[in-house]
Write an enzyme that holds these catalytic residues in place. Structure first.
Site, PDB file in Angstrom:
ATOM      1  CE  LYS A  66      -9.471  35.411  11.566  1.00 50.10           C
ATOM      2  NZ  LYS A  66     -10.458  36.372  12.114  1.00 50.10           N
ATOM      3  CB  THR A  67     -12.787  33.992  15.882  1.00 51.19           C
ATOM      4  OG1 THR A  67     -12.797  34.302  14.487  1.00 51.19           O
ATOM      5  CG2 THR A  67     -13.824  34.846  16.601  1.00 51.19           C
ATOM      6  CD  GLU A 254      -9.677  38.443   8.692  1.00 57.15           C
ATOM      7  OE1 GLU A 254      -8.606  38.212   8.110  1.00 57.15           O
ATOM      8  OE2 GLU A 254     -10.592  37.606   8.785  1.00 57.15           O
ATOM      9  CD  GLN A 284      -6.907  32.603   5.179  1.00 60.51           C
ATOM     10  OE1 GLN A 284      -8.079  32.567   4.835  1.00 60.51           O
ATOM     11  NE2 GLN A 284      -6.525  32.253   6.402  1.00 60.51           N
ATOM     12  NE  ARG A 639     -11.327  29.272   2.750  1.00 58.19           N
ATOM     13  CZ  ARG A 639     -10.915  29.731   3.919  1.00 58.19           C
ATOM     14  NH1 ARG A 639     -11.790  30.145   4.810  1.00 58.19           N
ATOM     15  NH2 ARG A 639      -9.633  29.756   4.232  1.00 58.19           N
TER      16      ARG A 639
END
Length: 705
Positions: A66-67, A254, A284, A639
């Site tokens: 995503k980043t 986000e 999320q 995670r």
């Protein structure tokens, strides 16, 4: 290359640098040089980066880059000359994310990215309010109050209205006001149903008085920063049009975590050019308790007709079995746009599901597994404890892991919060117990002398200190003496005398005599009779129920010791165990704190009905609460990079009492082909569901959830 921004005169004016490759005349795509950074992207990532015009929603699953997409898209936009840096609005949720994004973009475009309007919602909102402060009754040099100042100001208003601060604590009421602001509700828009009987039915008027007082003080709080923006845009359409013209491209990170005010602000600013790209993951969205609205991302196509949806589903973090288990679980949710994570990486162990007898065995099972990992080697290197995480649903669960790790000498850290005995409510409870055990403990006595509030302020405490020094004694003994004289006001003398009498009575019951109570029962009595339990029960803050759970867990912990002295000595030794900077430590944290992090090995304890999914969330929010709990389970599983272990207990101490526990329904929802149940504890059965049962029968209430 430096951009100078004339904020006070014209925040849109930028002095053009002569050598700025990204600030020249707007060019066409065909004139731009090749972009080597695009070759590092997979096809969906590249599509998300290159689809620059029109509304775009990038559904970025966990670990899908995503980043990288967000920063590369911004850099690509500038490199092609589609807009000048100061015509781009890029919104993040944290200052850290904003700094990292600015750094990455600067590296991609070969120069600083300072001119971009890049920052958090609050920072960008404050910048706009600063320019138009007079339109909301402020001056440009207005002050932004922190949470403590907000509560102090509201306390003053409560006192003026003769509203009992014990019945209606200012901090609780301020939390309600801030939630109204997050929903973009000014005082005139709060309905009677929303207000209820808060503050005796006077909270809406208090909200208006609070806002008026802020203007008098030339101040705003964090909730105002966007609320004032919305007011300015609604009442001064020419100002809104100015910003709509200016911001040709908007990027949002986000997006699933936006609240109503943030959503409205973005939608207004994007209306003209419609070039808004939102990156987020509906699976999320786990922060409804602090105002996040998952519906914002779900209705993106309704808000922006013709929007392009790009799904990032290739995961670069986790193994196939972990992704398969997580994807199968989250597919049970109805409120989602839908995507399925996958990876090109082969192999990987199945997600372990481990049933244990109780919480103590759960901690022992996890610690044994960690010691096995420590003895193993990965890629030729010893396994690091930093790469291991224990993710709990409720903070009280950390206690048994902390106790077990201390016994073994296994180093750990509690991330995102204090260690168990360092929590505020536990320090308060321990202070009461320390004074019972040792009345000359001045630090403990001073800590709880006015907690809960008894009308004993700083002036009285100072008087006690002076009296203690003069007599060469302690605060407690000075207080016991002063309640027999006329030096203190009658109401203070009465409160202090009642507290001293309580301590004398509790001490007589402390177990030193044959008639004494067990120290765990005494602790319950002290917390109840002191008013501390009632104080937390009346506290409407989101963290208050968790604090009550922690106090109940404290009672459970005390039962493991013979007497109060032994327990207090144990706590002192625990508190002495401090974390060394840069140490290799196991990570313990809540699932909410783990979002955005990743670990080689993840343990997920406490997967039992009522604990996870949490009963309170389901009771208060119904299906929406259950689906958020399932998203939280999905976040926990994703995670893990290599190993994930889910644990549940047949018995657990809940609110200080043993209860038979039922495995979480989420265990039943994990696709059987990706899950390995320990052979000695249970087996798969049935066509679709997993049946988890102990070999010696199902009398404990185990079975399909």
């Amino acid at each position: 290359m430096v951009y100078s921004v004339a904020l006070m005169s014209d925040p849109f004016h930028i002095e053009e640098p002569q050598d700025a490759a990204v600030s020249g005349p707007v060019s066409t795509v065909g004139e731009a040089p090749p972009a080597p950074y695009l070759t590092a992207l997979n096809n969906p990532q590249r599509e998300a980066v290159e689809t620059l015009d029109g509304p775009v929603l990038v559904l970025a699953g966990a670990g899908t880059g995503k980043t990288r997409v967000l920063t590369t898209r911004l850099a690509h936009l500038l490199r092609l000359g589609k807009a000048r840096p100061y015509q781009v609005l890029s919104v993040t949720f944290t200052n850290r994310a904003a700094r990292e994004m600015r750094r990455r973009v600067g590296g991609l475009i070969g120069g600083p990215a300072e001119a971009i309007w890049l920052g958090t919602f609050h920072a960008l909102g404050a910048r706009i309010v600063r320019r138009h402060a007079e339109l909301v009754g402020l001056k440009t040099n207005y002050t932004i109050l922190d949470s403590d100042d907000q509560v102090r100001l509201l306390k003053q208003l409560l006192e003026a209205e003769n509203i009992d601060d014990k019945r209606w604590p200012a901090r609780v009421l301020m939390g309600v006001i801030q939630r109204w602001k997050d929903r973009a509700l000014t005082p005139d828009k709060v309905s009677a149903a929303d207000a209820g009987d808060l503050a005796g039915g006077r909270l809406v008027r208090l909200y208006q008085d609070y806002q008026d007082r802020l203007k008098t003080l030339n101040a705003a709080d964090f909730g105002d920063l966007l609320l004032h923006n919305l007011t300015i845009f609604a009442e001064h359409p020419e100002v809104l049009e100015e910003y709509q013209d200016h911001f040709q491209y908007i990027l949002v990170d986000e997006y699933q975590d936006t609240n109503v005010a943030q959503y409205l602000w973005l939608r207004l600013l994007a209306q003209k050019h419609q070039n808004i790209a939102c990156v987020g993951d509906d699976d999320q969205s786990i922060y409804a308790w602090r105002g996040a609205e998952v519906g914002n991302i779900l209705r993106f196509e309704e808000d922006f007709p013709g929007a392009k949806i790009v799904r990032l589903e290739q995961n670069y973090r986790s193994t196939g079995p972990i992704l398969g288990a997580a994807s199968g679980l989250i597919a049970r949710n109805e409120g989602r746009l839908g995507k399925t994570l996958w990876t090109e990486a082969g192999g990987g162990e199945k997600v372990r599901v481990r049933g244990v007898w109780d919480g103590e065995e759960e901690a022992r099972t996890v610690s044994d597994r960690i010691e096995d990992i420590q003895r193993s080697r990965r890629d030729g290197q010893p396994a690091a404890l930093n790469d291991i995480a224990i993710l709990v649903r409720a903070s009280f669960q950390t206690r048994e892991f902390e106790e077990r790790f201390l016994t073994l000498g296994l180093p750990y850290r509690v991330v995102g919060g204090p260690r168990f005995y360092e929590r505020l409510e536990l320090r308060d409870a321990l202070a009461y117990l320390r004074v019972i055990h040792q009345p000359d403990d001045d630090l403990a006595f001073e800590r709880i002398i006015n907690r809960p509030k008894r009308g004993i302020g700083d002036a009285t405490v100072q008087t006690l200190h002076m009296a203690a020094r003069a007599a060469g004694s302690t605060l407690y003994r000075a207080a016991a003496d002063l309640v027999t004289t006329d030096e203190l006001r009658p109401n203070i003398r009465s409160s202090l005398g009642a507290l001293i009498a309580d301590f004398e009575r509790w001490r007589a019951l402390s177990g030193d005599s044959r008639e004494g109570l067990p120290h765990s029962e005494l602790a319950e009595m002290v917390l109840d009779e002191s008013g501390y339990t009632e104080m937390l029960m009346n506290d409407k803050a989101p963290e208050a129920p968790g604090r009550l759970e922690n106090l109940k867990e404290l009672i459970v912990a005390m039962e493991e010791f013979e007497n109060l002295a032994g327990f207090l000595e144990h706590v002192s030794l625990v508190m002495e165990n401090t974390e060394a900077a840069g140490s290799d430590l196991v990570n313990i944290m809540t699932l909410h704190s783990a979002k955005g992090l990743e670990f080689d090995t993840v343990f997920l304890p406490g997967w039992e009905e009522g604990l996870f999914p949490h009963q309170r969330n389901m009771d208060e929010n119904g299906l929406a609460g259950l689906e958020e709990e399932r998203r939280l389970a999905y976040v926990g599983l994703t995670r893990a990079k290599r190993d994930a272990t889910v644990l549940f207990a047949a018995n657990r101490r809940i609110h200080g009492q043993w209860q038979s526990a039922t495995p979480s329904r989420f265990i039943d929802e994990l696709p059987r082909e990706f899950v390995d149940v320990d052979s000695e504890l249970g087996v798969y059965s049935g066509a679709d569901n997993m049946d988890v049962s102990f070999g010696y029968g199902r009398s404990l209430g185990y079975g399909s959830g």
